[in-house]
Design a protein around this motif. Structure first.
Motif, mmCIF file in Angstrom:
data_model
loop_
_atom_site.group_PDB
_atom_site.id
_atom_site.type_symbol
_atom_site.label_atom_id
_atom_site.label_comp_id
_atom_site.label_asym_id
_atom_site.label_seq_id
_atom_site.Cartn_x
_atom_site.Cartn_y
_atom_site.Cartn_z
ATOM 1 N N SER A 77 0.810 -1.221 0.000
ATOM 2 C CA SER A 77 0.000 0.000 0.000
ATOM 3 C C SER A 77 0.839 1.264 0.000
ATOM 4 N N HIS A 78 2.096 1.151 0.399
ATOM 5 C CA HIS A 78 2.952 2.343 0.481
ATOM 6 C C HIS A 78 4.377 1.931 0.144
ATOM 7 N N GLY A 79 4.963 2.534 -0.863
ATOM 8 C CA GLY A 79 6.320 2.187 -1.253
ATOM 9 C C GLY A 79 6.358 0.961 -2.150
ATOM 10 N N LEU A 80 7.577 0.535 -2.497
ATOM 11 C CA LEU A 80 7.772 -0.623 -3.350
ATOM 12 C C LEU A 80 8.129 -1.844 -2.520
ATOM 13 N N HIS A 81 7.670 -3.008 -2.972
ATOM 14 C CA HIS A 81 8.023 -4.252 -2.302
ATOM 15 C C HIS A 81 9.542 -4.419 -2.318
ATOM 16 N N GLY A 82 10.091 -4.955 -1.237
ATOM 17 C CA GLY A 82 11.536 -5.107 -1.122
ATOM 18 C C GLY A 82 12.163 -5.918 -2.233
ATOM 19 N N LEU A 83 11.448 -6.907 -2.767
ATOM 20 C CA LEU A 83 11.990 -7.727 -3.837
ATOM 21 C C LEU A 83 12.122 -6.949 -5.151
ATOM 22 N N LEU A 84 11.461 -5.819 -5.248
ATOM 23 C CA LEU A 84 11.473 -5.032 -6.477
ATOM 24 C C LEU A 84 12.455 -3.861 -6.438
ATOM 25 N N GLN A 85 13.000 -3.560 -5.279
ATOM 26 C CA GLN A 85 13.802 -2.348 -5.118
ATOM 27 C C GLN A 85 15.228 -2.508 -5.640
ATOM 28 N N THR A 86 15.744 -1.451 -6.256
ATOM 29 C CA THR A 86 17.161 -1.400 -6.594
ATOM 30 C C THR A 86 17.947 -1.133 -5.314
ATOM 31 N N PRO A 87 19.258 -1.448 -5.292
ATOM 32 C CA PRO A 87 20.055 -1.146 -4.097
ATOM 33 C C PRO A 87 20.022 0.333 -3.731
ATOM 34 N N ARG B 246 7.206 8.431 -7.097
ATOM 35 C CA ARG B 246 8.041 9.141 -6.126
ATOM 36 C C ARG B 246 9.523 8.929 -6.475
ATOM 37 N N PRO B 247 10.286 9.981 -6.729
ATOM 38 C CA PRO B 247 11.686 9.849 -7.168
ATOM 39 C C PRO B 247 12.639 9.539 -6.019
ATOM 40 N N ILE B 248 12.470 8.382 -5.399
ATOM 41 C CA ILE B 248 13.334 7.980 -4.292
ATOM 42 C C ILE B 248 14.781 7.910 -4.761
ATOM 43 N N GLY B 249 15.675 8.585 -4.051
ATOM 44 C CA GLY B 249 17.095 8.553 -4.395
ATOM 45 C C GLY B 249 17.500 9.513 -5.500
ATOM 46 N N GLY B 250 16.582 10.335 -5.986
ATOM 47 C CA GLY B 250 16.910 11.277 -7.052
ATOM 48 C C GLY B 250 16.512 10.748 -8.423
ATOM 49 N N THR B 251 16.607 11.612 -9.422
ATOM 50 C CA THR B 251 16.114 11.296 -10.761
ATOM 51 C C THR B 251 16.801 10.074 -11.378
ATOM 52 N N MET B 252 18.124 10.000 -11.287
ATOM 53 C CA MET B 252 18.838 8.890 -11.922
ATOM 54 C C MET B 252 18.486 7.567 -11.265
ATOM 55 N N GLU B 253 18.380 7.559 -9.927
ATOM 56 C CA GLU B 253 17.993 6.317 -9.240
ATOM 57 C C GLU B 253 16.548 5.962 -9.550
ATOM 58 N N TRP B 254 15.717 6.961 -9.682
ATOM 59 C CA TRP B 254 14.316 6.736 -10.065
ATOM 60 C C TRP B 254 14.257 6.056 -11.428
ATOM 61 N N ARG B 255 15.067 6.521 -12.372
ATOM 62 C CA ARG B 255 15.117 5.890 -13.689
ATOM 63 C C ARG B 255 15.579 4.433 -13.590
ATOM 64 N N ARG B 256 16.627 4.207 -12.794
ATOM 65 C CA ARG B 256 17.111 2.829 -12.623
ATOM 66 C C ARG B 256 16.026 1.946 -12.021
ATOM 67 N N GLN B 257 15.244 2.523 -11.096
ATOM 68 C CA GLN B 257 14.181 1.739 -10.472
ATOM 69 C C GLN B 257 13.088 1.396 -11.487
ATOM 70 N N LEU B 258 12.704 2.349 -12.299
ATOM 71 C CA LEU B 258 11.695 2.077 -13.321
ATOM 72 C C LEU B 258 12.201 1.050 -14.332
ATOM 73 N N GLU B 259 13.467 1.146 -14.699
ATOM 74 C CA GLU B 259 14.051 0.171 -15.623
ATOM 75 C C GLU B 259 14.056 -1.219 -14.997
ATOM 76 N N ARG B 260 14.330 -1.272 -13.702
ATOM 77 C CA ARG B 260 14.321 -2.566 -13.000
ATOM 78 C C ARG B 260 12.919 -3.162 -12.995
ATOM 79 N N LEU B 261 11.920 -2.332 -12.802
ATOM 80 C CA LEU B 261 10.539 -2.820 -12.823
ATOM 81 C C LEU B 261 10.183 -3.382 -14.202
ATOM 82 N N LEU B 262 10.652 -2.731 -15.251
ATOM 83 C CA LEU B 262 10.396 -3.234 -16.604
ATOM 84 C C LEU B 262 11.047 -4.602 -16.796
#
Length: 292
Positions: free
Chosen positions: A127-137, A189-205
């Protein structure tokens, strides 16, 4: 529920490494580390080396050696490898890496990892945030560093490493059936800044395209749904047993009773039905990535 858990080369002699203190409340883990420390000390003394001499030979400070031998510090794999070579242990010290690997992370993370490793199916709504298995370091580190009261850097690094280690579940063959439903707001939510946000979205893909993974997003525009009062997680095992937990049911306790599990599965089923389809979800993530 995400829990709330990178090796680095040792620095100059005498410098402590981050994230490897023994948790005094983890009795089983502390016992393993103490046993490994006693073995290293026995081999060192048999070789006729003082702690400082031994530390210099393997690139660690004397204080670090005393902490490891005294069971107060979890030895890194690199330390065990170097100790084995310098002491001529013929692989006996290096073989203890497997024992240490079991206790290097907090006990609650080890318990969760063991459950996930045995699961044939995992279903999770967050309900809040991303599941731990989906998160980038980087995403995980930013979350831990934002906590208040603040974690020490040792604690942050240890929990990040633990969270990353759990993600080996994606490498299992055959892999378990994994189903995730995430709120749209967590992806924006751009956790960790824009570049980390991009890495997170790429990881989700990447994860969303795995054949054993179903990734869905609950649009922010949806009205109330059964997950509004908290996360839901259900793990099913090959023997037919299952365990579930929800922040909004049964006082947040883990449950194994079939009647209680059916309630969690009913709620999760409705959530999945109201969320975007996996194809629509990947399209949304690609759109977000293009907007960053």
């Amino acid at each position: 529920m995400s829990v709330d858990e990178t090796g680095t080369e040792p620095g100059d002699a005498g410098a402590d490494e981050p994230g490897w203190d023994v948790d005094p409340d983890d009795e089983s883990g502390a016992a393993v580390v103490a046993a490994v420390g006693r073995q290293i000390k026995a081999w060192r003394e048999a070789a006729g080396l003082r702690a400082g001499e031994f530390g210099t030979a393997i690139g660690y400070g004397e204080d670090q050696i005393y902490k490891v031998e005294g069971g107060r510090r979890i030895p890194r794999p690199e330390l065990l490898d170097r100790a084995d070579e310098v002491l001529g242990a013929g692989g006996k010290i290096a073989a203890m890496k497997q024992d240490v690997a079991e206790v290097r992370y907090p006990k609650k993370i080890r318990d969760l990892t063991k459950l996930e490793a045995k699961a044939a199916e995992i279903a999770a709504y967050v309900s809040h945030g991303l599941h731990g298995l989906l998160q980038t370091p980087g995403h995980a580190r930013a979350l831990f560093e934002a906590r208040q009261p603040a974690y020490s850097q040792d604690e942050v690094e240890r929990m990040v490493a633990a969270r990353v280690a759990r993600q080996s579940i994606f490498e299992r063959s055959p892999g378990p059936a994994l189903s995730f439903v995430q709120e749209e707001s967590a992806l924006r939510r751009p956790i960790g800044g824009t570049m980390e946000w991009r890495r997170q979205l790429e990881r989700l893909l990447e994860i969303g395209q795995l054949r054993n993974v179903t990734l869905q997003v609950m649009p922010t525009r949806r009205e109330a749904h059964p997950g509004m009062d908290g996360d839901i997680r259900v793990l099913k095992f090959k023997d037919g047993s299952a365990v579930g937990r929800s922040h909004g049911a049964f006082n947040g306790r883990g449950v194994t009773d079939p009647k209680q599990l059916r309630i969690l599965e009913l709620r999760y089923g409705i959530i999945r039905a109201e969320a975007l389809t996996p194809r629509e979800t990947l399209a949304l993530v690609e759109l977000m990535l293009g907007e960053t």
